[in-house]
Write a protein that holds these residues in place. Structure first.
Motif, mmCIF file in Angstrom:
data_model
loop_
_atom_site.group_PDB
_atom_site.id
_atom_site.type_symbol
_atom_site.label_atom_id
_atom_site.label_comp_id
_atom_site.label_asym_id
_atom_site.label_seq_id
_atom_site.Cartn_x
_atom_site.Cartn_y
_atom_site.Cartn_z
ATOM 1 N N GLY A 158 1.464 -0.732 0.238
ATOM 2 C CA GLY A 158 0.063 0.586 -0.422
ATOM 3 C C GLY A 158 1.082 1.251 -0.244
ATOM 4 N N PHE A 159 0.161 2.720 -1.045
ATOM 5 C CA PHE A 159 1.868 3.830 -0.969
ATOM 6 C C PHE A 159 0.633 4.684 -1.105
ATOM 7 C CE2 PHE A 159 0.627 2.893 -5.286
ATOM 8 C CZ PHE A 159 0.610 3.469 -5.721
ATOM 9 N N TRP A 160 0.524 6.095 -0.255
ATOM 10 C CA TRP A 160 0.317 7.278 -0.784
ATOM 11 C C TRP A 160 0.876 8.210 -1.297
ATOM 12 C CZ3 TRP A 160 0.892 3.847 3.332
ATOM 13 C CH2 TRP A 160 0.495 3.390 4.373
ATOM 14 N N ARG A 161 0.098 9.049 -2.651
ATOM 15 C CA ARG A 161 0.839 9.658 -3.248
ATOM 16 C C ARG A 161 1.045 11.079 -2.450
ATOM 17 N NH1 ARG A 161 2.303 8.417 -7.567
ATOM 18 N NH2 ARG A 161 1.157 6.398 -9.042
ATOM 19 N N VAL A 162 2.007 11.827 -2.522
ATOM 20 C CA VAL A 162 2.686 13.364 -1.713
ATOM 21 C C VAL A 162 1.072 13.960 -2.495
ATOM 22 C CG1 VAL A 162 3.867 15.102 -1.293
ATOM 23 C CG2 VAL A 162 4.632 12.476 -1.067
ATOM 24 N N PRO A 163 0.098 15.172 -1.594
ATOM 25 C CA PRO A 163 -0.828 15.741 -2.068
ATOM 26 C C PRO A 163 0.107 16.606 -3.034
ATOM 27 C CG PRO A 163 -1.014 15.110 -0.114
ATOM 28 C CD PRO A 163 0.153 15.204 -0.278
ATOM 29 N N GLY A 164 -0.944 17.506 -4.034
ATOM 30 C CA GLY A 164 -0.464 18.335 -4.838
ATOM 31 C C GLY A 164 -0.220 18.193 -6.257
#
Length: 160
Positions: free
Chosen positions: A9-15
């Motif tokens: 699982g991973f999360w994209r950095v916002p923006g």
């Protein structure tokens, strides 16, 4: 989201960014830690200490003051690494505070010296400047492999 190459699982950095963050295990100075890894698409990454999850039994727990501190940095080509180590200082409130103690540049993992070592020292005596940086020293190996002081700065604080 799931990273197709690792299944993690991973999360994209916002923006407007291509950076991603995911959980990982990393070994520094022979000890395995749980980290949050901020990864660039080309492969460069920065690891930040976190507490291990219940299933991560091979990872060592860290002091709460280290959570969120940089554990290490690796460039795109994985040939250049910086490993960070910290000392704990008891702050004014009585709780531990992490202070950067050393950065080892391109550690070899053997008896061979690293490319460089940067040492930090702090003012520990009580007073308005307690905990501030006192000195930063840079060492590099000489022809015989001994770490030699090549640069140093000392800080002096005036007033409160």
């Amino acid at each position: 989201m799931t990273d197709p190459s690792t299944g993690l699982g991973f999360w994209r950095v916002p923006g407007n960014s291509t950076l991603i963050v995911h959980k990982a295990l990393a070994t520094y100075n022979g000890t395995t830690y749980a980290v949050w890894r901020l990864r660039e698409p080309g492969g460069a990454s920065t690891d930040y200490f976190r507490q291990p999850d219940a299933g991560e039994t091979s990872a060592s727990a860290v002091y709460s003051a280290l959570v969120g501190q940089i554990a290490g940095v690796t460039d795109t080509y994985s040939g250049n690494a910086h490993h960070y180590s910290y000392g704990l200082w008891i702050g004014a409130s009585g709780t531990p505070v992490a202070r950067l103690k050393q950065i080892v540049v391109n550690p070899t993992g053997t008896s061979a010296p690293p490319a460089a070592r940067i040492d930090y020292s702090y003012l520990w005596q009580p007073g308005p400047n307690a905990g501030r940086v006192r000195q930063v020293s840079v060492f590099r190996p000489d022809a015989q492999g001994s770490m030699t002081l090549v640069e140093q700065v000392e800080y002096r604080y005036i007033g409160a």
